[in-house]
Design a protein around this motif. Structure first.
Motif, mmCIF file in Angstrom:
data_model
loop_
_atom_site.group_PDB
_atom_site.id
_atom_site.type_symbol
_atom_site.label_atom_id
_atom_site.label_comp_id
_atom_site.label_asym_id
_atom_site.label_seq_id
_atom_site.Cartn_x
_atom_site.Cartn_y
_atom_site.Cartn_z
ATOM 1 N N GLY A 56 0.303 38.591 30.326
ATOM 2 C CA GLY A 56 1.239 39.306 29.456
ATOM 3 C C GLY A 56 0.851 39.144 28.004
ATOM 4 N N GLU A 57 1.842 39.386 27.153
ATOM 5 C CA GLU A 57 1.590 39.466 25.712
ATOM 6 C C GLU A 57 1.745 38.103 25.025
ATOM 7 O OE1 GLU A 57 3.685 42.894 24.130
ATOM 8 O OE2 GLU A 57 4.184 41.791 22.318
ATOM 9 N N GLU A 98 11.127 32.175 26.702
ATOM 10 C CA GLU A 98 9.919 31.428 27.096
ATOM 11 C C GLU A 98 9.666 30.281 26.113
ATOM 12 O OE1 GLU A 98 10.082 34.808 26.882
ATOM 13 O OE2 GLU A 98 10.128 35.183 29.042
ATOM 14 N N PRO A 114 6.094 30.981 30.916
ATOM 15 C CA PRO A 114 5.995 32.414 30.667
ATOM 16 C C PRO A 114 6.893 33.226 31.592
ATOM 17 C CG PRO A 114 3.993 31.619 31.740
ATOM 18 C CD PRO A 114 4.861 30.418 31.478
HETATM 19 N N1 URA Z 1 6.720 39.012 27.644
HETATM 20 C C1 URA Z 1 5.448 38.564 27.735
HETATM 21 O O1 URA Z 1 4.511 39.295 27.507
HETATM 22 N N2 URA Z 1 5.263 37.313 28.101
HETATM 23 C C2 URA Z 1 6.260 36.490 28.390
HETATM 24 O O2 URA Z 1 5.992 35.344 28.727
HETATM 25 C C3 URA Z 1 7.560 36.992 28.291
HETATM 26 C C4 URA Z 1 7.777 38.253 27.923
#
Ligand code: URA
Length: 289
Positions: free
Chosen positions: A129-130, A136, A142
């Motif tokens: 993810g980002e 988090e 995450p």
């Molecule tokens: N969005 C993300 O990209 N990563 C996370 O851990 C939570 C939300």
């Protein structure tokens, strides 16, 4: 409570965390700095690293993976092969560096804690993810907020658990939002470039069979490509020889509740199951998120 009792309580809690997780417990720099002045002069605390280092040393290479940490189950694809703790120890070592990282001083001073990654250290399937959001950052894991709950639902619909797969982000710190504790901002290119080596190391160790990039930031962090997601998603790419599927970020699906967008993500996940040679049931084929 007297200091020795308090210390004992903290250590017991850390031990419990260590026993229940594949990762080493870690504390933010700010928390460790706050502890330093109250540490007794006899060196019981001994500064940041010695506080936990002797009790939380990485498990030795080659030992069998502790029960409950997903060892033999992995993704259920080659469940006969018990996982080794080698990868868990290697990941822990990187996590220790991440915990102490101050390469982005603004993020290091604003974060509650770093958010390294979670899941099976030998996972066949890895989601990227980002960056951590507020939930988090608070929990140190995450994808635990609303978008994370949707990701967990997707993972379950695929026939896995969060413990079977590995979940990480391009950034290990929550992007700071000066003046506001609400909302998220996308990572800057410089933050992504600075943090990227940690993700590269995670991928190198885990060596998943398939990587799923969740959203445009993950694509940029992994492939350096910028393009509209509607053009990128549903396509197989390659990351250093590993097949990489691009799909929408779950947060996008929360913003855009259209069934057709959700179905697209599910179709992308069926391509992933196919690539992993996981049989897809009739129920799964007809599934809508
Ligand atoms: N969005 C993300 O990209 N990563 C996370 O851990 C939570 C939300």
């Amino acid at each position: 409570m007297q200091f020795p009792q308090a210390l004992e309580t903290v250590l017991e809690t850390l031990e419990r965390m260590r026993d229940q997780s594949a990762q080493h417990p870690c504390a933010s720099r700010r928390a460790l700095e706050a502890l330093t002045p109250i540490a007794p002069a006899d060196g019981v605390m001994g500064g940041a690293a010695p506080l936990v280092a002797p009790k939380f040393a990485a498990p030795t290479e080659g030992a069998s993976y502790p029960e409950g940490l997903g060892g033999p189950s992995r993704t259920g694809i080659d469940s006969a092969a018990p996982a080794k703790v080698g990868n868990a120890a290697k990941l822990s070592a990187i996590n220790e560096r991440v915990c102490a990282c101050v390469n982005c001083p603004n993020l290091a001073s604003s974060r509650t804690q770093t958010v390294f990654g979670v899941g099976h250290p030998d996972a066949d399937l890895m989601f990227v993810g980002e960056a951590p959001g507020a939930d988090e950052d608070a929990q140190g894991e995450p994808f635990v907020g609303r978008a994370g709950q949707l990701l967990t639902k997707i993972i379950k619909a695929m026939g896995f658990t969060r413990e079977d797969v590995y979940i990480a982000n391009v950034l290990k710190c929550r992007p700071d939002t000066p003046g506001s504790s609400y909302g998220n901002r996308p990572p800057t290119p410089r933050e992504m470039q600075t943090c990227r080596p940690y993700l590269m190391e995670q991928i190198d160790i885990i060596q998943p069979k398939v990587i799923v990039a969740l959203g445009a930031v993950a694509v940029e962090g992994l492939l350096g490509t910028r393009a509209p997601m509607r053009e990128l998603r549903g396509q197989w790419n390659e990351f250093n020889g590993t097949p990489l599927m691009i799909t929408y970020h779950p947060a996008y699906l929360l913003r855009n509740q259209s069934p057709s967008e959700k179905r697209k993500v599910w179709e992308d996940m069926m391509l992933v199951l196919d690539r992993l040679e996981k049989p897809i049931s009739e129920k799964q084929r007809n599934y809508f998120l």
